[in-house]
Design a protein around this motif. Structure first.
Motif, short mmCIF file in Angstrom:
data_model
loop_
_atom_site.label_atom_id
_atom_site.label_comp_id
_atom_site.label_asym_id
_atom_site.label_seq_id
_atom_site.Cartn_x
_atom_site.Cartn_y
_atom_site.Cartn_z
N GLY A 86 -26.05 15.78 19.56
CA GLY A 86 -26.67 16.90 20.46
C GLY A 86 -28.33 16.72 20.40
O GLY A 86 -28.93 15.90 19.43
N LEU A 87 -28.89 17.11 21.34
CA LEU A 87 -30.23 17.20 21.38
C LEU A 87 -30.39 18.57 22.11
O LEU A 87 -30.16 18.91 23.15
N ALA A 88 -31.70 19.41 21.32
CA ALA A 88 -31.96 20.55 21.86
C ALA A 88 -33.44 20.46 22.22
O ALA A 88 -34.20 19.70 21.78
N PHE A 89 -33.78 21.23 23.32
CA PHE A 89 -35.11 21.15 24.01
C PHE A 89 -35.85 22.34 23.49
O PHE A 89 -35.19 23.33 23.28
N PRO A 90 -37.11 22.19 23.54
CA PRO A 90 -38.09 23.20 23.13
C PRO A 90 -38.01 24.34 23.91
O PRO A 90 -37.91 24.27 25.21
N GLU A 91 -38.40 25.65 23.51
CA GLU A 91 -38.12 26.74 24.37
C GLU A 91 -39.30 26.79 25.21
O GLU A 91 -40.66 26.49 24.89
N ALA A 92 -39.10 27.44 26.54
CA ALA A 92 -40.18 27.37 27.46
C ALA A 92 -41.20 28.61 27.19
O ALA A 92 -40.61 29.41 26.41
N ARG A 145 -35.97 9.25 23.97
CA ARG A 145 -35.75 8.79 25.53
C ARG A 145 -34.92 9.64 26.36
O ARG A 145 -35.27 9.91 27.46
N LEU A 146 -33.94 10.14 25.82
CA LEU A 146 -33.10 11.08 26.18
C LEU A 146 -33.70 12.62 26.89
O LEU A 146 -33.46 13.20 27.60
N ILE A 149 -35.16 11.63 30.15
CA ILE A 149 -34.14 11.11 31.21
C ILE A 149 -33.55 12.64 31.44
O ILE A 149 -33.25 12.73 32.48
N LEU A 150 -33.40 13.50 30.75
CA LEU A 150 -32.81 14.67 31.05
C LEU A 150 -33.68 15.82 31.78
O LEU A 150 -33.25 16.89 32.11
N GLN A 151 -34.99 15.40 31.94
CA GLN A 151 -35.93 16.27 32.53
C GLN A 151 -35.60 16.58 34.02
O GLN A 151 -35.12 15.37 34.66
N GLN A 152 -35.70 17.36 34.61
CA GLN A 152 -35.90 17.61 36.05
C GLN A 152 -36.58 16.80 36.72
O GLN A 152 -37.91 16.25 36.36
N GLN A 161 -39.40 26.34 39.11
CA GLN A 161 -40.27 27.13 38.09
C GLN A 161 -40.94 28.20 38.76
O GLN A 161 -41.71 28.82 38.12
N ARG B 39 -33.92 23.55 34.12
CA ARG B 39 -34.62 22.98 32.90
C ARG B 39 -33.69 22.97 31.64
O ARG B 39 -32.92 23.95 31.54
N PRO B 40 -33.61 21.71 31.08
CA PRO B 40 -32.74 21.35 30.08
C PRO B 40 -32.81 22.51 28.83
O PRO B 40 -33.96 22.51 28.42
N LEU B 41 -31.92 22.60 28.22
CA LEU B 41 -31.70 23.46 27.11
C LEU B 41 -31.24 22.94 25.98
O LEU B 41 -31.77 22.90 24.73
N PHE B 43 -28.33 19.24 25.07
CA PHE B 43 -27.58 18.05 25.61
C PHE B 43 -26.48 17.78 24.44
O PHE B 43 -27.01 17.84 23.52
N GLN B 44 -25.36 17.52 24.81
CA GLN B 44 -24.42 16.89 24.07
C GLN B 44 -23.70 15.70 24.41
O GLN B 44 -23.37 15.93 25.53
N ARG B 170 -28.45 13.34 36.02
CA ARG B 170 -29.13 13.32 34.94
C ARG B 170 -28.24 12.91 33.71
O ARG B 170 -28.38 12.23 32.84
#
Lengths: 624, 189
Positions: A86-92, A145-146, A149-152, A161, B39-41, B43-44, B170
């Motif tokens: 898993g990979l969690a993104f920081p809160e906006a 890297r992910l 890659i996973l950004q819009q 936005q 906006r990504p929150l 990913f698994q 993506r």
């Protein structure tokens, strides 16, 4: 494999029968177990021993059917346990949009970003549909890297936005924003006029909104602070920007103020305040941006040392001229970017490798093919009779004096003579005659008649004031180092908005850097600067993104004067630089006149072997 | 009402799920959860799953839907901590996951154009099963007729111009990057 009835019946005729009795589990499918054999009739079908009328004795016995084990249904539908990563993104972070003033008509000018759609016209299809972020080359971990890659795509980010953009960025700007977004160490070195400011602001805006940075310090030359404030208002009006200014106590308060995302200051204030602050009290930043980063090109200067000591996670530099004199100047910038070790001395090959990785530079030729052209025209003028007389006398006397000085002559003595002669080519101090002024007035009448606007550059503030008095019919505005900082911004606004103001008189030192004056279609270089890079910077105030018409640049050069000789030297240097680089990029050349060249203007030779010392005045300081 | 609606919008979490086949019939699945702007929150992604010969023979044509839906999709939805209100997929085989979870799973119709394995009969879908979101049209599971109205409600809070296909790309890119990184990593003896 069930035993058939006939066989059983046949077997039943004997006294004792050994009939195999298969077990249920021996079969591939469910069957009822065979019990014992019941004679169906008194006379068996075989016809033997009809007298035998008793129940045969039957023993059941297990016999291995001889089936191989692999035919047994031992398989069960089991699957390995699925593991996930898993990979969690920081809160906006959300910023509240500022309240609009009632008189503000900006909303009408705003053109939101249109995300590319399926049915685009051919013209729209020219630009790439999506600008995807790429992981930086030094991002080694998969998570890093992910993350990119996973950004819009940037277009989606800006459109989705609800970030209001005053203008849709150009493709090279999307590329620059994406590059900055993913770089921890970056030197954006686009040619002047390609929108470095906007790219930096938008990248900061996205990083802030994405929760990746929370505290930014922007350091720029003092005259550019109003310009940055204006640009932030235009491109990211929701971001609070606080300028570090005022007395020491107030500045200390601002440095330590929590919750301010963007602090802005100039180099001098930053150096003074950081030096005065104890090490442990110095603020920490997620990002430090240096505008006009060539200010730290000397790695031993106090500014460079203090700047390198700033506590930060990311380091960005902005400059149109990453190398002003020597490639080694880049090393100081790389040291700030923390991509070379302290006191490192990379060779040219290593510098080139670092540049590929950490520098993004685009020129107008490549990035802005659709931009209106710039027309350069050199206006060769004859001195007026009074000017000619004054010039001849001054030159003769000056050269005689220099010769009389013998070995005592220094480059400063020659330089003073050059300045004196240059001033006379502008106007004769006794009679105020000026062939340049005559030509300027003639051109300006035409420009004013067509409603155009022009910018004029000179090295001397006195010349600007002198011109201001003589160009009253064009309602001139004056902008130079002598004008208090607070009064400068209104001058630029007036020049932009007041149609009766046809000319802006600027000094190279104050007006050449960082201003957006693309509404002016004409540029006059009243006298020549020592370095064409500075002249180009001045011209690019008008010839930049947003310019809709051809920019006409006029350089005044008086025949048979020092100006012609300086022009020849500078032209020669430019040609040499172009032949070396071969890409028409002339911004970076070491093109200030050297001591040898100054002596050479009067057929004198440098006496002390200091042929490469640069003697031109500093760009940022106005000549009095 | 306005604030309530705004809060509702803030809570919208969209899932984008796909799987890619790597090498010798191994599959990896990925799930990206985004906000309503894309906006990504979170990913698994899963580790690769490869069926053996017996499984291939015994599952027959149900093998890929089983791996993608029951195994990969279910594991991804179980593990993700930001739970999506809706999951969009570019693999029709993942629609089967709907029978295992309470979240609507919908299939991006545009993906079928490039999916050679999709049969003609699969492409002819009842109108009641299709629902537009943003610029794309999606297909719901035939056995879950209520999903359409649920998806429509969510769709109303999204931009009509939103590109719902792009996040799936993506996820595909991220899975390929993951696999290339993993396969490039030297094995420790």
């Amino acid at each position: 494999m069930l035993p058939d009835q006939d066989h059983l019946q046949r077997s039943a005729t004997s006294d004792s029968y050994n009939v195999p009795c298969p077990r249920a589990e021996d079969f591939l499918f469910d069957v009822a177990p065979v019990e014992c054999i019941t004679p169906a009739a008194e006379i068996y079908s075989s016809g033997i021993n009809v007298a035998l009328n008793r129940w045969p004795s039957i023993e059941c016995q297990h016999v291995d059917p001889g089936l191989a084990a692999w035919t047994m249904p031992s398989w069960k539908p089991g699957w390995p346990k699925i593991r996930t990563v898993g990979l969690a993104f920081p809160e906006a972070i959300e910023f509240l949009p500022p309240e609009k003033e009632k008189s503000d008509d900006q909303s009408e000018k705003v053109r939101p970003i249109k995300e590319p759609s399926e049915g685009e016209t051919n013209a729209e299809k020219k630009r790439p549909k999506k600008t995807r972020l790429k992981p930086p080359s030094d991002a080694l971990s998969l998570e890093d890297r992910l993350f990119y890659i996973l950004q819009q795509p940037l277009e989606t980010m800006l459109a989705g936005q609800e970030l209001i953009m005053p203008f849709e960025p150009f493709p090279h700007q999307y590329e620059g924003i994406g590059w900055l977004f993913s770089q921890e160490s970056a030197l954006l070195a686009d040619e002047m006029g390609l929108g470095k400011t906007m790219q930096m602001i938008t990248a900061v805006r996205l990083l802030l909104r994405g929760g990746q940075i929370r505290r930014i310090l922007l350091i720029c030359p003092k005259p550019l602070i109003p310009n940055w404030q204006r640009e932030f208002r235009a491109w990211a009006e929701e971001l609070p920007v606080v300028t570090v200014e005022g007395d020491t106590a107030r500045r200390n308060l601002i440095w330590k103020m929590p919750g301010v995302p963007i602090l802005m200051t100039n180099y001098e204030v930053m150096v003074r305040d950081m030096e005065a602050m104890p090490e442990e009290e110095r603020p920490k930043f997620d990002l430090v941006v240096l505008d006009e980063a060539q200010r730290i090109k000397n790695r031993d200067s106090k500014t460079a040392v203090v700047t390198r000591d700033l506590k930060r996670k990311r380091s960005w530099c902005l400059t149109g001229t990453p190398i002003e004199n020597r490639p080694e100047e880049l090393v100081s910038l790389f040291e700030f970017l923390e991509v070379v070790n302290a006191r490192a001395t990379p060779d040219l090959r290593q510098l080139s490798k670092l540049a590929d990785k950490y520098i993004l530079r685009r020129t107008k030729d490549i990035a802005m093919k659709d931009m209106p052209p710039r027309l350069d025209r050199d206006a060769y003028l004859e001195l007026s009779p009074a000017q000619k007389y004054a010039y001849t006398v001054a030159e003769k006397e000056g050269v005689v004096q220099l010769n009389d000085m013998g070995d005592q002559v220094t480059v400063q003595h020659v330089f003073e003579l050059v300045l004196r002669l240059k001033q006379i080519t502008n106007f004769d101090p006794l009679t105020n005659e000026s062939s340049k002024l005559d030509r300027l007035v003639a051109d300006m009448e035409e420009i004013a008649a067509s409603g155009g606007k022009a910018i004029l550059f000179s090295q001397w503030t006195k010349v600007l004031d002198w011109l201001g008095e003589r160009l009253q019919q064009f309602n001139p505005l004056i902008y130079h180092g002598g004008v208090p900082t607070k009064k400068r911004e209104p001058i630029l606004s007036k020049f932009k908005e007041d149609p009766s103001k046809h000319i802006l008189l600027m000094s190279y030192g104050t007006g050449a850097v960082g201003l957006n004056l693309q509404f002016a279609g004409y540029v006059f270089l009243f006298d020549r600067w020592w370095n064409p890079a500075v002249e180009d910077q001045a011209i690019n105030r008008a010839h930049r993104i947003g310019q809709t018409s051809t920019v006409i640049v006029t350089r005044f050069i008086c025949n048979d004067t020092i100006e012609e000789r300086i022009d020849a030297v500078l032209r020669h240097k430019r040609e040499i630089f172009e032949s070396v680089l071969g890409d028409g990029d002339v911004e970076d050349a070491a093109r200030s006149l050297t001591a040898s060249e100054i002596f050479g203007l009067f057929d004198l030779k440098a006496k002390h072997g200091k042929g490469t010392r640069k003697i031109a005045p500093k760009v940022v300081e106005d000549a009095a | 009402m306005a604030s309530g609606s705004k809060e509702g919008k803030e809570q919208i979490r969209l899932g984008f799920m796909t799987a890619v086949e790597i090498g010798d019939r191994s599959f990896v699945g990925g799930l990206l959860v985004t906000d309503r702007f894309g906006r990504p929150l979170e990913f698994q992604c899963t580790t690769p799953v490869k069926p053996n010969r017996t499984q291939e023979l015994l599952y027959g044509p149900t093998l890929v839907p089983f791996i993608l839906g029951d195994l990969l999709g279910k594991a991804l939805l179980d593990r993700v901590s930001v739970k999506p209100l809706l999951v969009m997929t570019s693999r029709i085989e993942m629609l089967q996951l709907r029978t295992k979870v309470d979240v609507p799973i919908i299939y991006d119709e545009a993906s079928s154009e490039t999916d050679s394995k999709t049969t003609q009969s699969e492409q002819s879908v009842a109108k009641e099963q299709t629902v537009p979101i943003g610029r794309q049209t999606f297909r719901t599971h035939e056995d879950f007729t209520d999903d359409r109205s649920t998806v429509e409600q969510i769709s109303q809070q999204l931009s009509n111009d939103a590109n719902m296909h792009e996040p799936l790309e993506r996820v595909g890119d991220a899975l390929r990057e993951t696999m290339s990184t993993v396969t490039a990593r030297p094995r420790v003896a």
